[in-house]
Design a protein around this motif. Sequence first.
Motif, PDB file in Angstrom:
ATOM      1  N   GLY A 191       0.792  -1.228   0.000  1.00 57.13           N
ATOM      2  CA  GLY A 191       0.000   0.000   0.000  1.00 57.13           C
ATOM      3  C   GLY A 191       0.826   1.281   0.000  1.00 57.13           C
ATOM      4  N   LEU A 192       1.966   1.256  -0.691  1.00 58.39           N
ATOM      5  CA  LEU A 192       2.780   2.478  -0.757  1.00 58.39           C
ATOM      6  C   LEU A 192       2.713   3.101  -2.152  1.00 58.39           C
ATOM      7  CD1 LEU A 192       6.005   1.646   1.295  1.00 58.39           C
ATOM      8  CD2 LEU A 192       4.098   3.112   1.945  1.00 58.39           C
ATOM      9  N   LYS A 193       1.741   2.673  -2.938  1.00 60.47           N
ATOM     10  CA  LYS A 193       1.630   3.194  -4.294  1.00 60.47           C
ATOM     11  C   LYS A 193       1.470   4.716  -4.247  1.00 60.47           C
ATOM     12  CE  LYS A 193       0.382   1.375  -8.559  1.00 60.47           C
ATOM     13  NZ  LYS A 193      -0.629   1.563  -9.532  1.00 60.47           N
ATOM     14  N   GLY A 194       2.150   5.391  -5.138  1.00 57.11           N
ATOM     15  CA  GLY A 194       2.082   6.850  -5.149  1.00 57.11           C
ATOM     16  C   GLY A 194       3.261   7.477  -4.424  1.00 57.11           C
ATOM     17  N   LEU A 195       3.997   6.665  -3.636  1.00 56.85           N
ATOM     18  CA  LEU A 195       5.143   7.207  -2.899  1.00 56.85           C
ATOM     19  C   LEU A 195       6.469   6.721  -3.481  1.00 56.85           C
ATOM     20  CD1 LEU A 195       3.825   6.697   0.756  1.00 56.85           C
ATOM     21  CD2 LEU A 195       3.757   8.772  -0.613  1.00 56.85           C
ATOM     22  N   GLU A 196       6.410   6.110  -4.679  1.00 57.45           N
ATOM     23  CA  GLU A 196       7.610   5.480  -5.255  1.00 57.45           C
ATOM     24  C   GLU A 196       8.803   6.424  -5.330  1.00 57.45           C
ATOM     25  OE1 GLU A 196       4.618   5.327  -6.604  1.00 57.45           O
ATOM     26  OE2 GLU A 196       4.161   3.326  -7.366  1.00 57.45           O
ATOM     27  N   GLY A 197       8.530   7.703  -5.627  1.00 59.24           N
ATOM     28  CA  GLY A 197       9.633   8.629  -5.859  1.00 59.24           C
ATOM     29  C   GLY A 197      10.139   9.337  -4.612  1.00 59.24           C
ATOM     30  N   ARG A 198       9.479   9.082  -3.476  1.00 66.37           N
ATOM     31  CA  ARG A 198       9.898   9.737  -2.230  1.00 66.37           C
ATOM     32  C   ARG A 198      11.206   9.161  -1.709  1.00 66.37           C
ATOM     33  NH1 ARG A 198       5.944  11.398   1.483  1.00 66.37           N
ATOM     34  NH2 ARG A 198       4.305  12.513   0.385  1.00 66.37           N
ATOM     35  N   SER A 199      11.876   9.958  -0.870  1.00 73.53           N
ATOM     36  CA  SER A 199      13.046   9.428  -0.176  1.00 73.53           C
ATOM     37  C   SER A 199      12.559   8.567   0.984  1.00 73.53           C
ATOM     38  CB  SER A 199      13.898  10.573   0.348  1.00 73.53           C
ATOM     39  OG  SER A 199      14.712  10.104   1.400  1.00 73.53           O
ATOM     40  N   PRO A 200      13.189   7.407   1.209  1.00 68.77           N
ATOM     41  CA  PRO A 200      12.758   6.546   2.328  1.00 68.77           C
ATOM     42  C   PRO A 200      12.771   7.286   3.661  1.00 68.77           C
ATOM     43  CG  PRO A 200      14.340   5.392   0.936  1.00 68.77           C
ATOM     44  CD  PRO A 200      14.261   6.801   0.422  1.00 68.77           C
ATOM     45  N   TYR A 201      13.650   8.293   3.762  1.00 72.36           N
ATOM     46  CA  TYR A 201      13.762   8.992   5.042  1.00 72.36           C
ATOM     47  C   TYR A 201      12.620   9.972   5.286  1.00 72.36           C
ATOM     48  CZ  TYR A 201      18.354   6.945   5.065  1.00 72.36           C
ATOM     49  OH  TYR A 201      19.373   6.042   5.066  1.00 72.36           O
ATOM     50  N   GLU A 202      11.830  10.245   4.225  1.00 71.75           N
ATOM     51  CA  GLU A 202      10.723  11.185   4.392  1.00 71.75           C
ATOM     52  C   GLU A 202       9.428  10.490   4.771  1.00 71.75           C
ATOM     53  OE1 GLU A 202      10.532  13.068   0.608  1.00 71.75           O
ATOM     54  OE2 GLU A 202      12.398  14.161   0.898  1.00 71.75           O
ATOM     55  N   LEU A 203       9.470   9.161   4.938  1.00 76.82           N
ATOM     56  CA  LEU A 203       8.244   8.428   5.248  1.00 76.82           C
ATOM     57  C   LEU A 203       8.005   8.384   6.754  1.00 76.82           C
ATOM     58  CD1 LEU A 203       8.703   5.347   2.900  1.00 76.82           C
ATOM     59  CD2 LEU A 203       7.540   7.481   2.401  1.00 76.82           C
ATOM     60  N   SER A 204       6.748   8.111   7.141  1.00 78.75           N
ATOM     61  CA  SER A 204       6.452   7.930   8.564  1.00 78.75           C
ATOM     62  C   SER A 204       6.953   6.554   8.992  1.00 78.75           C
ATOM     63  CB  SER A 204       4.946   8.004   8.773  1.00 78.75           C
ATOM     64  OG  SER A 204       4.340   6.844   8.252  1.00 78.75           O
ATOM     65  N   GLY A 205       6.977   6.310  10.301  1.00 76.25           N
ATOM     66  CA  GLY A 205       7.469   5.038  10.822  1.00 76.25           C
ATOM     67  C   GLY A 205       6.735   3.843  10.228  1.00 76.25           C
ATOM     68  N   GLY A 206       5.405   3.930  10.203  1.00 77.10           N
ATOM     69  CA  GLY A 206       4.611   2.823   9.673  1.00 77.10           C
ATOM     70  C   GLY A 206       4.880   2.611   8.190  1.00 77.10           C
ATOM     71  N   GLN A 207       5.035   3.728   7.462  1.00 77.03           N
ATOM     72  CA  GLN A 207       5.341   3.612   6.034  1.00 77.03           C
ATOM     73  C   GLN A 207       6.714   2.999   5.821  1.00 77.03           C
ATOM     74  OE1 GLN A 207       4.776   7.717   5.019  1.00 77.03           O
ATOM     75  NE2 GLN A 207       2.768   7.343   4.093  1.00 77.03           N
ATOM     76  N   GLN A 208       7.664   3.415   6.666  1.00 76.03           N
ATOM     77  CA  GLN A 208       9.017   2.875   6.533  1.00 76.03           C
ATOM     78  C   GLN A 208       9.026   1.368   6.782  1.00 76.03           C
ATOM     79  OE1 GLN A 208      11.221   5.347   9.228  1.00 76.03           O
ATOM     80  NE2 GLN A 208      12.069   6.580   7.569  1.00 76.03           N
ATOM     81  N   GLN A 209       8.248   0.932   7.778  1.00 72.32           N
ATOM     82  CA  GLN A 209       8.245  -0.491   8.069  1.00 72.32           C
ATOM     83  C   GLN A 209       7.542  -1.250   6.942  1.00 72.32           C
ATOM     84  OE1 GLN A 209      10.032  -2.596   9.241  1.00 72.32           O
ATOM     85  NE2 GLN A 209       9.664  -2.759  11.425  1.00 72.32           N
TER      86      GLN A 209
END
Lengths: 196, 281, 284
Positions: free
Chosen positions: C134-152
Motif C-alpha cells: 500500500g505504498l503506491k504513489g510514494l515510489e519517488g519519495r526518499s525513504p527517510y521522508e516516510l512515517s514510521g509505519g510507512q518505513q516499516q
Amino acid sequence: MTEREATAPAARILAVVMIPMIAALNYVGGVLVELTKAPIWGDTWATMLGTLISGLWVGAVGGFLYNIIMAFTVWGLPAWVWGTANIVVALITWICIRMGWDDLRRPWTLIPAFILFGPIYTVYTTMVSILIFGGGPLWKPLPAAIYAAVLKSTGNFWLANYVQNLSTEIPDKWISYIISLLIVSRVPRRFILVRR
Amino acid sequence: MGVVRRVLLDKRVLTGDSIIHRLDPRPKFFFFLWISVLAYVFYDYVLTALFLLVILALAAAAGILRRILLVLAVIVLPGFAFAIPILSVLFPWNETLMFKLHILGFELPLYYEGFTWGLSWPLKIAVCVSSALLFYLTTEPGELIALLFKLRLPYKFIYMVTITLQLIPLLLDEIQTIYQAQLSRGLRTKANPVKRIWNFLALVIPLTLSSLMKVQTRAIALESRGFSAPVRKTCLYDIRLRAGDHLFFSAMIAVTLLLAYLYLLYGFSPIVHLKFYYVAG
Amino acid sequence: MEAVVSFEEFSYSYPTREDVLVDIDFQVHRGEVLGVIGPNGAGKSTLCRCLNGLIPHFYGGRIRGKVIVAGLDTQEHSTAELSMKVGLLFQDPIEQLSGVALTVEEEVGFGLSMLGYPKEVIGERVAEAIERVGLKGLEGRSPYELSGGQQQRLALATVLAMRPEVIALDEPTALLDPIGKYEVFGVLRELASEGSTLMVVEHEIEELAYIADRILLLHGGRILSIDESKRVLSEVSRLKEIGVDPPSVTELTYLLEREVGVALGEYPTTLPEAVRLYGEVLRS
C-alpha cells in the motif's frame, strides 16, 4: 558439538559498513570543530577510532575514503593526497596499539605515541604540503605568523613549513588521539574487533 | 556552520536544470580530472587564471556561480591574503625586486618570485576546488552511482562512497539534536580552548556510540539482502552520451592538443615565462 | 503438510553467551502463520537469525543440529543464497534500509539488484511489492521522508520483492506508534489471508491472536509449547508465570473464572470471539 567461528563474510561486511562510518565521522568531526570552536582540525580522529576498533585496514581505508570523497566534491583533486596522510595516521595508531602506547590511565605510555604523531608525522604532512600545495603559509593567523618568523630568521623554506605544521599538527593529533582513546574506552566490548 | 559545510549539506535540496546539468556525468567528471591535472602541469598564473575563468563561466551557465565564488572566498582568498605578502618579502629564492613598500617607517622590498609563487599556488587550488564543485553540484546522486558503475569500480567501493554521502546529512541531523540537548544542559560555546575540547567531547561521544550501534544492524540488514552474493550487481540508473557530450569531449581534446603544443614550445610557463616550478633544496 | 522451515534438534550458543537456544525442534508449514512469543531474552530474535543463516555465518558461535529452510541447510548455504528463500524484517525500519537508495522504488529494488537481476524484472517486482504494502504513489519519495509505519511497510516491500518462501518478522511493530502498528498489521493480515508463510515474533499478543495459526512459546531458549494459537494463549497462568501477558479478553475470562467463579467453558483470544461468547452467556 560442532564448533564454529564467525566466518570471513561477517568481518568483511562489517568493514563495508564501518569504513563509510569512519569517513562520515571524520567529516562530521570537522563540522563539530566549527560548532564548538575546539582548537583542532578534527578530521582524523575517526581514522584513529576506526583503527582502534576495527584494525589497521578498516581505519586506513576509512580515512582514505574520507579524503577521496572530499577531494572529488569540495576540496579539489589534489586533496586526495591527504588521504595518504590519513593512512599514515591509521598506521601510527596501529603501531601504538601493538606497542601498548595507548593506556590513558598510565599517561607516560602515550609519550612515544605523541612523538610519532607530533614531530614524525609532521615530516610527512610537510612533504605533502610543499610538493602538492606549494608550501605557502597556512590560512590561519597564528601558524602563518610562525611561518613568517621562521622564514625570516632562517631563510629555510622547508623548516618554515615544518615548524608551521608542527604548530597545528601537535595539538590536533595529540588531542584527537586522546579523544579517540577516551571514546574507545566507552565503546561496548562486543564492538571491538581488535585484539589487545 | 561554515560555508564549505553548507555546500555539501545544501546538496540535498539542490536540483537544477541547465546545459551543464543535462550533460552526462562522464564528460563532467573527466573535465574535472583534466583541468585539475592541467593546473598542475603548468606553472603560469595567467594560464591558471584562464582555466579558472573557463570553470567559472561553466558554473555561471549552470547557475551555481554564486555558491562556488562563496567557497572560493572562504578557502582560497585567505590563501592569497597570507601567501602573497609573506612570500613576496620572505621567499628564499627571491631575487627580482618589484618595488619597495614603505610602512610605518619600515622599508619592505617586494620580490617577483615570491609574489608569483604566492599567486600561482592558491590559483591552482582554486581551479581544483571549483572544478570539483562544478562536477559535484551539477551531478544527481543517481548519476554519480551510474558513473561509478560505468567506471567499472568494484561494487563495494561504489556502495561505500554512496553511503558515506548519505550518512553525512543523517549524522549532521543527529548532531543538531545532541547539540540542542547539550546546550540545554549548560554547554557554552564561548569558553576557553580546554573547555571547548570538552564541549567537542560532549558531542562526539554520544554521536559515535549511536553510530557504532547502527553499523552492526546495517551490516546484518545488508547481508540479509544479498549484499555478499558473488554476482555482478545491477545498476538501477541509466546514463547515455548524447551529441552535446561528444562535443564537450571533442573540445577537451582540441584544447589538450593546443596546450601540448604550447608546452613543447615554451615549457611549463608559456605566457609569463616563470623560471622554476619546484624549489630546489 | 510441507515444511518450509524445519529446526532439527537445534541448539546454539553465541560466542559470548551460552545456550541461547536449546533442543529446538519444530516446523513451519507452507501457508501458515506461526507466532513466536516469550519474555525478553527467551531467544526469539536468535531464532529469526537462524532462518537466513546469519547464525552461524555472521555471528559464529557453537551449533548442534540443523536448520533446513526451503530444502537448504543454513549451515551449508550463505546468507546471500538464503536471501532468496527467507525474508527477514527487523524492529527498526531505518536501520534495515540499504542506506544508498534515493527513493522508495530503489530501496525495494536494492535486494534484487544485489543478486544481479535484470532491470526489467526488478521494475516489475518492485511495482508489485509496493502495491501489496500500500505504498503506491510514494515510489519517488526518499525513504527517510516516510512515517514510521510507512518505513516499516517499505521494509516489508523490500522483503516481498525477493519473493521469499518464508518471511520472519522480528517484532516488526515494536518501535512504531499506534497508527504505524495498525498499518503494518493491516498488511500482515492480508499476507496471511493470501497464504504467505510467516514467522512472527511479537509482543503485541492481541494482534498476533488474529493472524497466527499456531503459536510457539519460547522461554530460556527452550520451547515450552507449540500448538494452535487458541490453546497456547489459553494457558493464562503459565503465560503469566513466565512474564508474558495474554490478550486482555483471555485474561479477563480467566480472572472471572478464578476469582468470581463465572466460567465460559472456553477462553476467547480475540475481541470478536469474546463478543460472541459473552453475548451468548449474557443472553441466556
